[in-house]
Write an enzyme that holds these catalytic residues in place. Structure first.
Site, PDB file in Angstrom:
ATOM      1  N   ASP A 149      18.138 -69.430  38.523  1.00  0.00           N
ATOM      2  CA  ASP A 149      18.761 -69.286  39.838  1.00  0.00           C
ATOM      3  C   ASP A 149      17.881 -68.405  40.716  1.00  0.00           C
ATOM      4  O   ASP A 149      16.648 -68.463  40.608  1.00  0.00           O
ATOM      5  CB  ASP A 149      20.180 -68.719  39.685  1.00  0.00           C
ATOM      6  CG  ASP A 149      21.123 -69.237  40.753  1.00  0.00           C
ATOM      7  OD1 ASP A 149      21.023 -68.783  41.900  1.00  0.00           O
ATOM      8  OD2 ASP A 149      21.964 -70.109  40.447  1.00  0.00           O
ATOM      9  N   HIS A 226      23.143 -65.330  45.295  1.00  0.00           N
ATOM     10  CA  HIS A 226      23.623 -66.522  44.582  1.00  0.00           C
ATOM     11  C   HIS A 226      23.491 -66.364  43.067  1.00  0.00           C
ATOM     12  O   HIS A 226      24.440 -66.591  42.311  1.00  0.00           O
ATOM     13  CB  HIS A 226      22.837 -67.733  45.081  1.00  0.00           C
ATOM     14  CG  HIS A 226      23.380 -69.063  44.651  1.00  0.00           C
ATOM     15  ND1 HIS A 226      23.029 -69.654  43.450  1.00  0.00           N
ATOM     16  CD2 HIS A 226      24.231 -69.922  45.252  1.00  0.00           C
ATOM     17  CE1 HIS A 226      23.643 -70.819  43.354  1.00  0.00           C
ATOM     18  NE2 HIS A 226      24.374 -71.009  44.431  1.00  0.00           N
ATOM     19  N   SER A 530      28.258 -74.565  42.493  1.00  0.00           N
ATOM     20  CA  SER A 530      27.474 -73.440  41.966  1.00  0.00           C
ATOM     21  C   SER A 530      28.363 -72.418  41.284  1.00  0.00           C
ATOM     22  O   SER A 530      27.956 -71.754  40.333  1.00  0.00           O
ATOM     23  CB  SER A 530      26.721 -72.741  43.101  1.00  0.00           C
ATOM     24  OG  SER A 530      25.599 -73.464  43.509  1.00  0.00           O
TER      25      SER A 530
END
Length: 749
Positions: A149, A226, A530
């Site tokens: 990620d 994220h 996600s």
């Protein structure tokens, strides 16, 4: 999103999507005469990684004519899970390499995009529920979750290592220092690995790009939040009294809070988050060598249509194939392109593909119109609303709500002098969280205090907004499949059901980057597949701790066959869209994950590399293409293998003409002596027969094959119908979803 001090209210917000807002960045791509190519050589020819790397340099030296040029051109050497390298060469040089007898394939580099205070309680893993999967697996202790990620923010409370034992003995990875990331300081018994891969990205777009100027860190440190959000959702420690600007108050935690994290930063804060194929493959290669037990990727192809599994340009399909071949389950997001059909991504049958659902929580906001009529919306705004007073309601279109007017939410034209201090009403024909986000940004920029996104038109001129209330529980809120969640059928192989499973992915509160301006105490709220993906990764980590001998396919089977198709309270599951509809397997696969059920599924549908090769042969890919993916010579047998016989925990028949017969093999993982009887819920206009109708397991019989005959009663061209095949022993209900579409029978002359 606004901070707690803002006076801006956003109503009817349900999804935040990826929460990485696009940034306008002009990239000067590298000279088109020289680009990054990935040279795939298949299985390693040497056990010594140094010898493998030397062979790569030798091949490139022969091509370029000198060791120095080869060293300068080399981007990565893949030497652990498979053999290959990435290099910056011209198209003609790439063509020369493709003709080399030892080269399986040469593929261009490409880019991929990025895709909880309540969710784990909703899934049945509350600390108040005794003997659940989390407690039986010691919260995933000893399991290593690899996260590909945007990196991690190591100072977050979610990554405390208090109470954790030594680093698992099988760990072979390490932490890599870099910009504002000190390996000795920032890694721990929780974050045991932290690497970053940027060479493929920089080589492709040009070294002149200044990532630091864009707010990025040339290290494993997370600049966007994220990756931190994903990591803490999968394996974060308990952190009490967390909220998002005051709403959703509770304890944030990961699904496997005693699992360890190995972070592989492959996505960079450019545009909405870009991840290069060469970097992704390198991370897979290293993760396989490092000894991770689970891999999670909230990453997907940037656009549709998808490449086939053997095309070579799908880095996730290639990397995950080699990981699964080594016994490492790979969990990926389905994508955020719903609710349109045939939008699901990461469709390879060896990947666990995850859809996003809501949960039993909502943030309800009361809207009082000038005629005192009250409506209910949803908002995550936590100010005082309009202070208990009515304020002007401004509608920017004069001629009513039509798609050509300035009152359309996704194309608002606003004058600050008319909007300042008012709530703006806009209309849309598109049910999308992106529309809400666009409208809110436009209204905020014009000085408005709020926006109402609606499909209903009225002539009210004033409105009063109230602060939101958090609602939890079955009496108030029921779960749905999120509108943005990508849907099946599978566009690569319609006979392979995708997605596989669903999990909460809407308004998930988890840790974020320290430079995230939306954060409160280091936590923020995000939505997207996600966010659903690390929920499944956390559950898979718990299952691996409890059942270390189960294969990746066995883990997927346990999830699929025990999932909820109504929510945990028995309420029918709907799928958001326009209009809403009852959810079906193309929305959620097996259903919403049921972790406690998956811990004891009764029996599983197992698969290994041979089964996946049979699938590739059934797809009628040629042997050289299959060899390119697997990295070893493959010759498909002359006997045709039916794709309907792929041993999945589901049955999908995209073209049923008259009748068909398929088979499945099941492996007992429950009590040694077990008897299962079949219950069939046939799709509309079909008859389904199962032979044998009873499965008897004992100490000598652990695997049984059964056949399913599906007959079309009205063989006309139409849509899909759905049903279930359920095996029950009175304790376990092992359910396989069925999807069937009839087709006109072939006319014989």
């Amino acid at each position: 999103m606004s901070s707690s001090s803002s006076s801006f209210s956003i109503l009817f917000i349900i999804h935040l999507l990826i929460h990485l807002l696009p940034r306008t960045v002009n990239l000067a791509f590298a000279d088109d005469t020289s680009n990054v190519y990935i040279v795939y050589l298949g299985e390693r020819q040497h056990d010594d990684p140094k010898l493998v790397t030397d062979s790569h340099h030798d091949m490139l030296t022969t091509l370029l004519g000198s060791k120095q040029l080869a060293s300068e051109a080399m981007v990565y050497s893949y030497k652990h899970g498979f053999s290959g390298f990435a290099a910056k060469i011209t198209a003609s040089q790439a063509q020369q390499l493709s003709e080399h007898p030892d080269v399986v394939s040469v593929m261009p580099n490409s880019f991929y995009n990025l895709q909880t205070t309540r969710s784990w309680d909703y899934l049945g893993l509350s600390a108040q529920i005794p003997n659940n999967l989390a407690s039986k697996s010691n919260k995933g202790d000893g399991i290593i979750i690899g996260v590909l990620d945007t990196g991690i923010w190591p100072e977050s409370e979610a990554f405390r290592d208090e109470g954790l034992g030594p680093i698992p003995s099988g760990w072979k990875g390490f932490c890599q220092s870099g910009e504002q990331f000190n390996a000795a300081k920032h890694c721990s018994k929780k974050i045991i690995g932290a690497r970053w891969f940027v060479d493929g990205f920089l080589a492709e777009i040009g070294q002149a790009v200044n990532l630091t100027r864009l707010g990025e860190f040339l290290s494993a440190r997370d600049a966007s939040g994220h990756g931190t959000h994903v990591s803490s959702t999968a394996a974060g420690a308990d952190v009490a009294n967390v909220s998002y600007n005051g709403v959703g108050v509770g304890t944030a935690r990961g699904g496997a809070p005693r699992a360890r994290l190995a972070v592989y930063k492959v996505c960079w804060k450019v545009r909405s988050g870009l991840c290069a194929a060469a970097d992704i493959l390198k991370a897979f290669d290293e993760a396989i060598k490092d000894g991770v037990h689970v891999l999670t990727l909230s990453i997907g192809a940037s656009s549709l249509p998808l490449y086939s599994e053997v095309d070579g340009r799908d880095a996730i399909a290639v990397g995950s194939f080699h990981a699964v071949a080594k016994g490492i389950p790979v969990v990926c997001g389905a994508g955020n392109d719903g609710p349109s059909p045939q939008t699901v991504k990461n469709t390879a049958p060896w990947i666990i593909t995850v859809a996003a659902s809501t949960m039993d929580r909502a943030f309800s906001t009361q809207i009082t119109l000038g005629n005192n009529k009250t409506l209910q919306g949803q908002s995550i705004y936590t100010g005082s609303g309009t202070g208990g007073r009515f304020t002007g309601l401004y509608y920017p279109a004069d001629g009513g709500a039509n798609t050509s007017s300035t009152g359309v939410c996704e194309g608002l034209t606003l004058k600050p002098s008319l909007v300042a201090g008012k709530v703006v009403l806009c209309f849309t024909t598109v049910s999308s969280p992106v529309v809400t986000l666009i409208a809110s940004l436009l209204v905020r920029a014009a000085g408005g205090v709020g926006v109402i996104v609606s499909k209903l038109q009225n002539d009210i001129t004033v409105v009063k907004l109230s602060p939101p209330t958090t609602l939890i529980g079955k009496e108030l809120v029921s779960a749905k499949i999120a509108e943005f969640s990508s849907r099946g059928p599978n566009t690569i192989s319609a006979s392979i059901l995708k997605p596989d499973i669903a999990a909460p992915g809407v308004q998930i509160i988890a840790a974020t980057s320290g430079v995230d301006t939306s954060a409160e105490r280091g936590f923020t709220m995000m939505s997207g597949t996600s966010m659903a993906t690390p929920h499944i990764a956390g559950i898979v980590a718990l299952l691996r701790a409890l059942h270390p001998d189960w294969s990746p396919a066995g883990l997927r089977s346990a999830l699929t066959t025990t999932a909820w198709t109504s929510d945990p309270y028995g309420t029918p599951m709907f799928a958001e869209g326009d209009p809403h509809k009852l959810a079906d397997p193309f929305d959620y696969g097996g259903g919403i994950a049921n972790p406690n059920g998956a811990s004891c599924p009764g029996f599983i549908y197992d698969m290994d590399t041979t089964d996946y090769i049979n699938y590739l042969c059934a797809m009628e890919y040629n042997s050289s293409d299959i060899s390119r993916l697997t990295g070893q010579p493959i010759m498909c047998p002359n006997k045709t293998f039916s794709i309907l016989d792929v041993n999945l925990p589901s049955i999908t028949i995209p073209y049923l003409r008259n009748s068909t017969v398929l088979s499945r093999t099941v492996t007992n993982v429950g009590p040694t002596n077990s008897i299962y009887r079949v219950v069939v819920e046939p799709p509309t206009d079909t008859l389904v027969f199962v032979t044998p109708p009873i499965l008897i397991f004992n100490s000598h019989i652990k695997k049984i094959t059964y056949q399913v005959t599906v007959i079309s009663v009205h063989p006309l061209i139409g849509g899909y119908y759905f049903g279930n095949l359920i095996w029950t022993d009175g304790v376990h209900d092992v359910r396989s979803p069925i999807a069937v579409r009839s087709a006109m029978p072939q006319i014989r002359e």
